[in-house]
Design a protein around this motif. Structure first.
Motif, mmCIF file in Angstrom:
data_model
loop_
_atom_site.group_PDB
_atom_site.id
_atom_site.type_symbol
_atom_site.label_atom_id
_atom_site.label_comp_id
_atom_site.label_asym_id
_atom_site.label_seq_id
_atom_site.Cartn_x
_atom_site.Cartn_y
_atom_site.Cartn_z
ATOM 1 N N VAL A 139 -21.349 7.072 -32.437
ATOM 2 C CA VAL A 139 -22.709 7.169 -31.889
ATOM 3 C C VAL A 139 -23.090 5.866 -31.184
ATOM 4 C CG1 VAL A 139 -25.164 7.405 -32.474
ATOM 5 C CG2 VAL A 139 -23.466 8.951 -33.489
ATOM 6 N N VAL A 140 -22.824 4.730 -31.822
ATOM 7 C CA VAL A 140 -23.206 3.449 -31.218
ATOM 8 C C VAL A 140 -22.447 3.224 -29.916
ATOM 9 C CG1 VAL A 140 -23.151 0.939 -31.551
ATOM 10 C CG2 VAL A 140 -23.955 2.424 -33.391
ATOM 11 N N ARG A 141 -21.141 3.472 -29.928
ATOM 12 C CA ARG A 141 -20.357 3.305 -28.693
ATOM 13 C C ARG A 141 -20.807 4.287 -27.620
ATOM 14 N NH1 ARG A 141 -15.174 3.198 -32.118
ATOM 15 N NH2 ARG A 141 -14.938 0.985 -32.566
ATOM 16 N N GLY A 142 -21.116 5.516 -28.033
ATOM 17 C CA GLY A 142 -21.566 6.517 -27.072
ATOM 18 C C GLY A 142 -22.877 6.146 -26.415
ATOM 19 N N VAL A 143 -23.813 5.629 -27.207
ATOM 20 C CA VAL A 143 -25.094 5.202 -26.642
ATOM 21 C C VAL A 143 -24.872 4.045 -25.664
ATOM 22 C CG1 VAL A 143 -27.329 4.154 -27.189
ATOM 23 C CG2 VAL A 143 -26.483 6.096 -28.532
ATOM 24 N N LEU A 144 -23.962 3.126 -26.007
ATOM 25 C CA LEU A 144 -23.634 2.046 -25.073
ATOM 26 C C LEU A 144 -23.083 2.614 -23.765
ATOM 27 C CD1 LEU A 144 -23.337 -0.964 -24.385
ATOM 28 C CD2 LEU A 144 -21.060 -0.850 -25.420
ATOM 29 N N GLY A 198 -17.914 -5.571 -19.115
ATOM 30 C CA GLY A 198 -17.041 -6.711 -19.312
ATOM 31 C C GLY A 198 -17.763 -7.934 -19.842
ATOM 32 N N ARG A 199 -19.090 -7.903 -19.787
ATOM 33 C CA ARG A 199 -19.889 -9.054 -20.235
ATOM 34 C C ARG A 199 -20.723 -8.718 -21.472
ATOM 35 N NH1 ARG A 199 -22.783 -12.096 -15.621
ATOM 36 N NH2 ARG A 199 -22.520 -13.700 -17.169
ATOM 37 N N VAL A 200 -20.474 -7.581 -22.084
ATOM 38 C CA VAL A 200 -21.258 -7.148 -23.238
ATOM 39 C C VAL A 200 -20.371 -7.134 -24.477
ATOM 40 C CG1 VAL A 200 -22.449 -5.165 -24.258
ATOM 41 C CG2 VAL A 200 -22.829 -5.726 -21.870
ATOM 42 N N ALA A 201 -20.915 -7.617 -25.561
ATOM 43 C CA ALA A 201 -20.248 -7.504 -26.862
ATOM 44 C C ALA A 201 -21.141 -6.675 -27.767
ATOM 45 C CB ALA A 201 -20.028 -8.886 -27.462
ATOM 46 N N LEU A 202 -20.549 -5.704 -28.396
ATOM 47 C CA LEU A 202 -21.285 -4.835 -29.304
ATOM 48 C C LEU A 202 -20.794 -5.155 -30.712
ATOM 49 C CD1 LEU A 202 -23.223 -2.463 -29.700
ATOM 50 C CD2 LEU A 202 -21.276 -0.938 -29.351
ATOM 51 N N CYS A 203 -21.696 -5.660 -31.542
ATOM 52 C CA CYS A 203 -21.324 -6.104 -32.887
ATOM 53 C C CYS A 203 -22.215 -5.433 -33.908
ATOM 54 C CB CYS A 203 -21.492 -7.612 -33.028
ATOM 55 S SG CYS A 203 -20.537 -8.562 -31.853
ATOM 56 N N ALA A 204 -21.596 -4.892 -34.946
ATOM 57 C CA ALA A 204 -22.357 -4.340 -36.062
ATOM 58 C C ALA A 204 -22.697 -5.466 -37.023
ATOM 59 C CB ALA A 204 -21.540 -3.267 -36.760
ATOM 60 N N LEU A 205 -23.948 -5.568 -37.365
ATOM 61 C CA LEU A 205 -24.394 -6.568 -38.338
ATOM 62 C C LEU A 205 -24.852 -5.833 -39.577
ATOM 63 C CD1 LEU A 205 -26.476 -8.875 -36.000
ATOM 64 C CD2 LEU A 205 -24.129 -9.211 -36.782
ATOM 65 N N GLY A 206 -24.240 -6.119 -40.671
ATOM 66 C CA GLY A 206 -24.599 -5.420 -41.896
ATOM 67 C C GLY A 206 -23.794 -4.148 -42.027
#
Length: 102
Positions: free
Chosen positions: A71-76, A91-99
């Motif tokens: 879901v998170v990757r899809g929304v991105l 290429g300039r975005v980092a998607l990180c799960a916190l918690g």
């Protein structure tokens, strides 16, 4: 007046975002959000049923994390499809799960 389009499933929307973003023109953002919620809820229901049938909790938790990641990757991907030149942006975005997801 903008034409609004019928929304398919969340996986279909994400595939369109990756492969043919122009297909998303006219799809209201709220419809994308609703599709993501419906996908998440359906997958969670399936996982609950699997757990109730006796599947080990560790397997269910792994699968639940996979659903959240999807879901998170899809929304991105859906967000990136709104940008004309999505590859430089991604290429300039980092998607990180916190918690945790639980």
């Amino acid at each position: 007046m903008l034409e609004t389009r019928t929304v398919n499933s969340f996986p279909d929307l994400v595939r369109a975002a990756r492969e043919t973003p122009a297909e998303l023109e006219g799809v209201p953002w709220e419809s994308c959000v609703q599709a993501a919620r419906a996908f998440s809820e359906a997958e969670r229901r399936k996982l609950r049923e699997r757990h109730e049938r006796g599947e080990p909790g560790a397997d269910i938790i792994r699968a639940l994390a996979d659903v959240a990641d999807t879901v998170v990757r899809g929304v991105l991907e859906l967000c990136a499809a709104q940008v004309r030149e999505r590859k430089p942006v991604l290429g300039r975005v980092a998607l990180c799960a916190l918690g945790g997801y639980g």
